[in-house]
Design a protein around this motif. Structure first.
Motif, short mmCIF file in Angstrom:
data_model
loop_
_atom_site.label_atom_id
_atom_site.label_comp_id
_atom_site.label_asym_id
_atom_site.label_seq_id
_atom_site.Cartn_x
_atom_site.Cartn_y
_atom_site.Cartn_z
N ARG A 149 1.23 -1.21 0.41
CA ARG A 149 -0.03 0.67 -0.04
C ARG A 149 0.82 1.42 0.31
O ARG A 149 0.12 2.56 -0.81
CB ARG A 149 -0.58 0.10 1.37
CG ARG A 149 -2.43 -1.38 1.11
CD ARG A 149 -2.56 -1.51 2.30
NE ARG A 149 -3.92 -2.00 2.45
CZ ARG A 149 -4.76 -2.74 3.25
NH1 ARG A 149 -4.14 -2.06 4.56
NH2 ARG A 149 -5.50 -3.53 3.55
N MET B 222 2.22 2.00 -3.55
CA MET B 222 0.91 2.29 -4.32
C MET B 222 1.30 3.33 -4.37
O MET B 222 1.37 4.42 -5.15
CB MET B 222 -0.30 1.12 -4.19
CG MET B 222 0.18 -0.13 -4.82
SD MET B 222 -1.21 -0.93 -4.66
CE MET B 222 -2.04 0.26 -6.08
N ARG B 223 1.53 4.30 -2.99
CA ARG B 223 0.95 5.57 -2.41
C ARG B 223 1.68 6.23 -3.30
O ARG B 223 1.74 7.29 -3.93
CB ARG B 223 0.71 5.53 -1.40
CG ARG B 223 -0.04 6.70 -0.89
CD ARG B 223 -0.03 7.48 -0.12
NE ARG B 223 1.86 7.22 0.75
CZ ARG B 223 1.90 6.55 2.00
NH1 ARG B 223 0.90 6.12 2.74
NH2 ARG B 223 3.39 6.67 2.81
N GLU C 168 2.05 6.60 -6.98
CA GLU C 168 0.78 6.67 -7.39
C GLU C 168 0.41 5.53 -8.72
O GLU C 168 0.29 6.00 -9.62
CB GLU C 168 1.01 8.64 -8.23
CG GLU C 168 1.75 9.62 -7.17
CD GLU C 168 2.31 11.06 -8.35
OE1 GLU C 168 1.99 10.30 -9.14
OE2 GLU C 168 1.93 11.83 -7.78
N GLY D 208 -1.96 3.78 -7.33
CA GLY D 208 -3.06 3.54 -7.60
C GLY D 208 -4.41 3.64 -8.38
O GLY D 208 -4.68 3.34 -9.11
N PRO D 209 -6.00 2.94 -7.75
CA PRO D 209 -7.25 2.72 -8.46
C PRO D 209 -7.06 3.96 -9.74
O PRO D 209 -7.85 3.48 -10.87
CB PRO D 209 -7.90 2.73 -7.65
CG PRO D 209 -7.60 2.28 -6.32
CD PRO D 209 -6.58 2.86 -6.79
#
Length: 223
Positions: free
Chosen positions: A123, A126-127, A130, A132-133
């Motif tokens: 997590r 991913m943050r 950049e 993410g969904p």
């Protein structure tokens, strides 16, 4: 639509090739982040029969590096179809590709994320990178917004929410297929058709109210 999302959609985008290369670079950076040793906070990788520590995570990240850029390229290429063909026909291959993508990625993620520390570090990675969904939601929402401006989908439709629902339908099918098997579900082709049909994005024939597009008028394609 929040101001943050509007800002993302208004940001000039890289061309598809650059975006694919950027996605690969970010996945590599994410892998480095997750593998980095930092004393007591080092990731606790799951041990699986027949594997070495971290192998499941390595396999997942390798698959993500290969599949994610291709998936984002498929979504980006939708913009070339604005004003062409039927909207549902343009979206159908997207739903089918989405089911395939999520099925592959989830199958690789399942054995990788058996450790809470791995999940937390993923997590964070991913943050920080950049990824993410919104990286997949935005190009789909931009296509739907462009078709809406062209008068080819309902003026009442929310492009961002519709994009999320389409991707959620793909994810759901892949998730259930992995756990209960294909015998309990529609085929991937049938499921993709259901997802697109039930979004009900296409305007009904003769419906030209509220968006300035009339029957017989060519659609206005955004520049």
């Amino acid at each position: 639509m929040t101001a943050h999302v509007r800002a993302i959609m208004a940001t000039p985008q890289l061309d598809p090739h650059q975006k694919a290369q950027e996605a690969r670079r970010r996945v590599l950076e994410m892998a480095v982040f997750m593998k980095r040793e930092d004393g007591e906070n080092a990731p606790s990788y799951p041990r699986m029969r027949g594997t070495t520590p971290g192998q499941a995570v390595d396999m997942f990240l390798a698959l993500l590096q290969d599949r994610l850029p291709v998936w984002l390229r498929i979504l980006d290429d939708l913009m070339y179809l604005v004003g062409k063909g039927r909207v549902n026909d343009n979206l159908l291959p997207i739903a089918r590709a989405g089911i395939d993508y999520y099925s592959e990625v989830q199958a690789a993620a399942l054995p990788a994320f058996t450790s809470p520390s791995v999940t937390v570090r993923f997590r964070e990675a991913m943050r920080d990178n950049e990824l993410g969904p919104m990286s997949e939601v935005v190009p789909l929402a931009e296509y739907l917004a462009a078709e809406q401006r062209a008068g080819r989908i309902s003026a009442e439709a929310d492009p961002l929410a519709s994009a999320r629902l389409l991707l959620a339908g793909c994810f759901r099918h892949a998730y259930y297929e992995m756990f209960v098997g294909v015998d309990f579900l529609p085929s991937r082709d049938d499921s993709a058709e259901e997802i697109i049909r039930e979004l009900r994005l296409e305007r009904a024939p003769g419906d030209c109210a509220g968006d300035g597009a009339g029957d017989g008028e060519p659609p206005v394609i955004p520049g």
